[in-house]
Design a protein around this motif. Structure first.
Motif, PDB file in Angstrom:
ATOM      1  N   LEU A  88       0.869  -1.173   0.000  1.00 25.78           N
ATOM      2  CA  LEU A  88       0.000   0.000   0.000  1.00 25.78           C
ATOM      3  C   LEU A  88       0.912   1.231   0.000  1.00 25.78           C
ATOM      4  O   LEU A  88       1.766   1.364   0.888  1.00 25.78           O
ATOM      5  CB  LEU A  88      -0.893  -0.005   1.241  1.00 25.78           C
ATOM      6  CG  LEU A  88      -1.833   1.190   1.420  1.00 25.78           C
ATOM      7  CD1 LEU A  88      -2.904   1.206   0.318  1.00 25.78           C
ATOM      8  CD2 LEU A  88      -2.498   1.143   2.798  1.00 25.78           C
ATOM      9  N   LEU A  90       1.261   5.113   0.432  1.00 23.87           N
ATOM     10  CA  LEU A  90       0.546   6.186   1.105  1.00 23.87           C
ATOM     11  C   LEU A  90       1.216   7.522   0.846  1.00 23.87           C
ATOM     12  O   LEU A  90       2.438   7.635   0.891  1.00 23.87           O
ATOM     13  CB  LEU A  90       0.521   5.927   2.618  1.00 23.87           C
ATOM     14  CG  LEU A  90      -0.253   4.688   3.066  1.00 23.87           C
ATOM     15  CD1 LEU A  90       0.155   4.291   4.466  1.00 23.87           C
ATOM     16  CD2 LEU A  90      -1.746   4.953   3.000  1.00 23.87           C
ATOM     17  N   PHE A 106      -2.834  11.515   5.983  1.00 24.83           N
ATOM     18  CA  PHE A 106      -2.670  10.524   4.938  1.00 24.83           C
ATOM     19  C   PHE A 106      -3.849  10.497   3.968  1.00 24.83           C
ATOM     20  O   PHE A 106      -4.999  10.715   4.345  1.00 24.83           O
ATOM     21  CB  PHE A 106      -2.514   9.126   5.549  1.00 24.83           C
ATOM     22  CG  PHE A 106      -1.157   8.893   6.152  1.00 24.83           C
ATOM     23  CD1 PHE A 106      -0.899   9.237   7.467  1.00 24.83           C
ATOM     24  CD2 PHE A 106      -0.129   8.365   5.390  1.00 24.83           C
ATOM     25  CE1 PHE A 106       0.348   9.041   8.024  1.00 24.83           C
ATOM     26  CE2 PHE A 106       1.123   8.159   5.932  1.00 24.83           C
ATOM     27  CZ  PHE A 106       1.370   8.504   7.251  1.00 24.83           C
ATOM     28  N   GLY A 107      -3.514  10.204   2.716  1.00 26.90           N
ATOM     29  CA  GLY A 107      -4.537   9.922   1.729  1.00 26.90           C
ATOM     30  C   GLY A 107      -4.997   8.489   1.853  1.00 26.90           C
ATOM     31  O   GLY A 107      -4.490   7.724   2.694  1.00 26.90           O
ATOM     32  N   PRO A 108      -5.938   8.085   0.999  1.00 29.78           N
ATOM     33  CA  PRO A 108      -6.502   6.729   1.086  1.00 29.78           C
ATOM     34  C   PRO A 108      -5.546   5.635   0.637  1.00 29.78           C
ATOM     35  O   PRO A 108      -5.774   4.459   0.933  1.00 29.78           O
ATOM     36  CB  PRO A 108      -7.730   6.797   0.180  1.00 29.78           C
ATOM     37  CG  PRO A 108      -7.413   7.900  -0.770  1.00 29.78           C
ATOM     38  CD  PRO A 108      -6.613   8.892  -0.015  1.00 29.78           C
ATOM     39  N   ARG A 111      -3.115   0.745  -3.645  1.00 36.21           N
ATOM     40  CA  ARG A 111      -2.660  -0.632  -3.409  1.00 36.21           C
ATOM     41  C   ARG A 111      -2.086  -1.181  -4.709  1.00 36.21           C
ATOM     42  O   ARG A 111      -2.803  -1.299  -5.703  1.00 36.21           O
ATOM     43  CB  ARG A 111      -3.809  -1.517  -2.925  1.00 36.21           C
ATOM     44  CG  ARG A 111      -3.326  -2.875  -2.442  1.00 36.21           C
ATOM     45  CD  ARG A 111      -4.369  -3.596  -1.612  1.00 36.21           C
ATOM     46  NE  ARG A 111      -4.703  -2.914  -0.381  1.00 36.21           N
ATOM     47  CZ  ARG A 111      -3.984  -2.948   0.728  1.00 36.21           C
ATOM     48  NH1 ARG A 111      -2.850  -3.621   0.754  1.00 36.21           N
ATOM     49  NH2 ARG A 111      -4.387  -2.311   1.813  1.00 36.21           N
TER      50      ARG A 111
ATOM     51  N   TYR B  36      -1.641   6.860  15.375  1.00 38.39           N
ATOM     52  CA  TYR B  36      -2.559   6.746  14.252  1.00 38.39           C
ATOM     53  C   TYR B  36      -3.382   5.473  14.434  1.00 38.39           C
ATOM     54  O   TYR B  36      -2.902   4.460  14.938  1.00 38.39           O
ATOM     55  CB  TYR B  36      -1.807   6.656  12.918  1.00 38.39           C
ATOM     56  CG  TYR B  36      -1.223   7.962  12.422  1.00 38.39           C
ATOM     57  CD1 TYR B  36       0.022   8.397  12.877  1.00 38.39           C
ATOM     58  CD2 TYR B  36      -1.904   8.739  11.493  1.00 38.39           C
ATOM     59  CE1 TYR B  36       0.568   9.595  12.401  1.00 38.39           C
ATOM     60  CE2 TYR B  36      -1.367   9.929  11.017  1.00 38.39           C
ATOM     61  CZ  TYR B  36      -0.125  10.347  11.474  1.00 38.39           C
ATOM     62  OH  TYR B  36       0.413  11.530  11.011  1.00 38.39           O
ATOM     63  N   GLN B  38      -5.588   2.658  12.240  1.00 37.32           N
ATOM     64  CA  GLN B  38      -5.733   2.162  10.886  1.00 37.32           C
ATOM     65  C   GLN B  38      -6.709   0.997  10.869  1.00 37.32           C
ATOM     66  O   GLN B  38      -6.421  -0.079  11.401  1.00 37.32           O
ATOM     67  CB  GLN B  38      -4.380   1.739  10.297  1.00 37.32           C
ATOM     68  CG  GLN B  38      -4.448   1.379   8.827  1.00 37.32           C
ATOM     69  CD  GLN B  38      -3.072   1.152   8.210  1.00 37.32           C
ATOM     70  OE1 GLN B  38      -2.122   0.764   8.888  1.00 37.32           O
ATOM     71  NE2 GLN B  38      -2.951   1.400   6.915  1.00 37.32           N
ATOM     72  N   GLY B  41      -7.580  -2.348   5.633  1.00 35.79           N
ATOM     73  CA  GLY B  41      -7.768  -1.928   4.252  1.00 35.79           C
ATOM     74  C   GLY B  41      -7.839  -0.423   4.058  1.00 35.79           C
ATOM     75  O   GLY B  41      -8.024   0.043   2.937  1.00 35.79           O
ATOM     76  N   LYS B  42      -7.676   0.327   5.139  1.00 35.74           N
ATOM     77  CA  LYS B  42      -7.747   1.786   5.056  1.00 35.74           C
ATOM     78  C   LYS B  42      -6.400   2.411   5.364  1.00 35.74           C
ATOM     79  O   LYS B  42      -5.455   1.728   5.726  1.00 35.74           O
ATOM     80  CB  LYS B  42      -8.807   2.320   6.040  1.00 35.74           C
ATOM     81  CG  LYS B  42     -10.197   1.763   5.812  1.00 35.74           C
ATOM     82  CD  LYS B  42     -10.758   2.169   4.467  1.00 35.74           C
ATOM     83  CE  LYS B  42     -12.188   1.695   4.308  1.00 35.74           C
ATOM     84  NZ  LYS B  42     -12.734   2.066   2.966  1.00 35.74           N
ATOM     85  N   SER B  43      -6.316   3.716   5.224  1.00 34.59           N
ATOM     86  CA  SER B  43      -5.071   4.425   5.508  1.00 34.59           C
ATOM     87  C   SER B  43      -5.059   4.888   6.964  1.00 34.59           C
ATOM     88  O   SER B  43      -6.104   4.949   7.616  1.00 34.59           O
ATOM     89  CB  SER B  43      -4.925   5.626   4.567  1.00 34.59           C
ATOM     90  OG  SER B  43      -5.961   6.561   4.786  1.00 34.59           O
ATOM     91  N   PRO B  44      -3.889   5.209   7.495  1.00 35.01           N
ATOM     92  CA  PRO B  44      -3.808   5.662   8.890  1.00 35.01           C
ATOM     93  C   PRO B  44      -4.545   6.982   9.114  1.00 35.01           C
ATOM     94  O   PRO B  44      -4.472   7.890   8.286  1.00 35.01           O
ATOM     95  CB  PRO B  44      -2.297   5.828   9.112  1.00 35.01           C
ATOM     96  CG  PRO B  44      -1.657   4.956   8.081  1.00 35.01           C
ATOM     97  CD  PRO B  44      -2.553   5.032   6.896  1.00 35.01           C
ATOM     98  N   LEU B  46      -5.000  10.060  11.966  1.00 32.30           N
ATOM     99  CA  LEU B  46      -4.373  10.642  13.145  1.00 32.30           C
ATOM    100  C   LEU B  46      -5.347  10.683  14.324  1.00 32.30           C
ATOM    101  O   LEU B  46      -6.477  11.149  14.203  1.00 32.30           O
ATOM    102  CB  LEU B  46      -3.897  12.056  12.830  1.00 32.30           C
ATOM    103  CG  LEU B  46      -3.236  12.811  13.985  1.00 32.30           C
ATOM    104  CD1 LEU B  46      -1.908  12.157  14.352  1.00 32.30           C
ATOM    105  CD2 LEU B  46      -3.021  14.281  13.612  1.00 32.30           C
ATOM    106  N   LEU B  88      -0.992   2.551  15.350  1.00 31.84           N
ATOM    107  CA  LEU B  88       0.397   2.776  14.951  1.00 31.84           C
ATOM    108  C   LEU B  88       0.995   3.915  15.756  1.00 31.84           C
ATOM    109  O   LEU B  88       0.418   4.995  15.843  1.00 31.84           O
ATOM    110  CB  LEU B  88       0.474   3.133  13.462  1.00 31.84           C
ATOM    111  CG  LEU B  88       0.025   2.056  12.477  1.00 31.84           C
ATOM    112  CD1 LEU B  88      -0.248   2.669  11.106  1.00 31.84           C
ATOM    113  CD2 LEU B  88       1.067   0.967  12.360  1.00 31.84           C
TER     114      LEU B  88
END
Lengths: 115, 110
Positions: A88, A90, A106-108, A111, B36, B38, B41-44, B46, B88
């Protein structure tokens, strides 16, 4: 207020190919950082761009390169893809005008699967 | 070499309990610390940052920093099933990039 956006969301490539990932920072942010997150691991810093220049770089080979445009958006390029590049990716944006406790958003993510 | 170690998981707590997540780091020059969350399947995302020794509270979350002992922790009070995620820990150096631990997976059991 748009957050960090990335494209594409998913990508499948084969070994040896090249890939370009794109990122638009959060409104008002001028710094873009890229991270690689392998499955089950924390994100690893690749590099950071500010004022269209690479400001910091992590422990990644030269196959990983980037660019920042005048509108602060950024691209990550990976050449000669290896199976181990599957991860992934980022993008995080921040502002160096902010206080010392600069926070990265962070963005989405994109992948990438390398076959 | 900057290292960030997080307590091994997975961690399971019942709903309503306090979840305690711990992180130690090796670089005494580290200035700021981030937590963070998470989801799979997603991004971190804050949660909090802390840069001064002591506690910092934000709603159900409390971050604790002890620079002398080189550890930072996150307490989640009244844990909810929606808190189930990987947490995280990250430190920020003077160069403004983040070094992350491998994360601790938390499961809150209804």
């Amino acid at each position: 207020d748009a957050g960090v956006t990335q494209s594409p969301t998913h990508l499948i490539k084969t070994r040896g190919q090249q890939v370009t990932l794109r990122c638009s920072p959060k409104s008002g942010h001028d710094t873009v950082s890229w991270y690689q997150q392998a499955l089950g691991q924390g994100p690893q810093f690749i590099f950071q761009y500010y004022e269209e220049e690479e400001r910091q770089r992590g422990n990644f080979p030269d196959r990983f390169s980037g660019h920042q445009f005048p509108n602060y958006s950024s691209e990550l390029n990976v050449n000669a893809l290896l199976l181990g590049d599957s991860a992934l990716y980022l993008c995080a944006s921040s502002s160096l005008e902010a206080t010392q406790q600069e926070t990265q958003y962070f963005g989405p993510g994109t992948r990438l699967l390398v076959l | 070499q900057k290292e960030v170690e997080q307590n091994s998981g997975p961690l399971s707590v019942p709903e309503g309990a306090i979840a305690s997540l711990n992180c130690t780091y090796s670089d005494r020059g580290s200035q700021s610390f981030f937590w963070y969350r998470q989801y799979s399947g997603k991004s971190p995302e804050l949660i909090m940052f802390i840069y001064s020794n002591g506690d910092k509270e934000d709603g159900r979350f409390t971050a604790q920093l002890n620079k002398a002992s080189q550890y930072v922790s996150l307490l989640i009070r009244d844990s909810q099933p929606s808190d189930s995620a990987t947490y995280l820990c990250a430190l920020q150096t003077g160069a403004n990039n983040l070094f992350f631990g491998t994360g601790t997976r938390l499961t809150v059991i209804p």
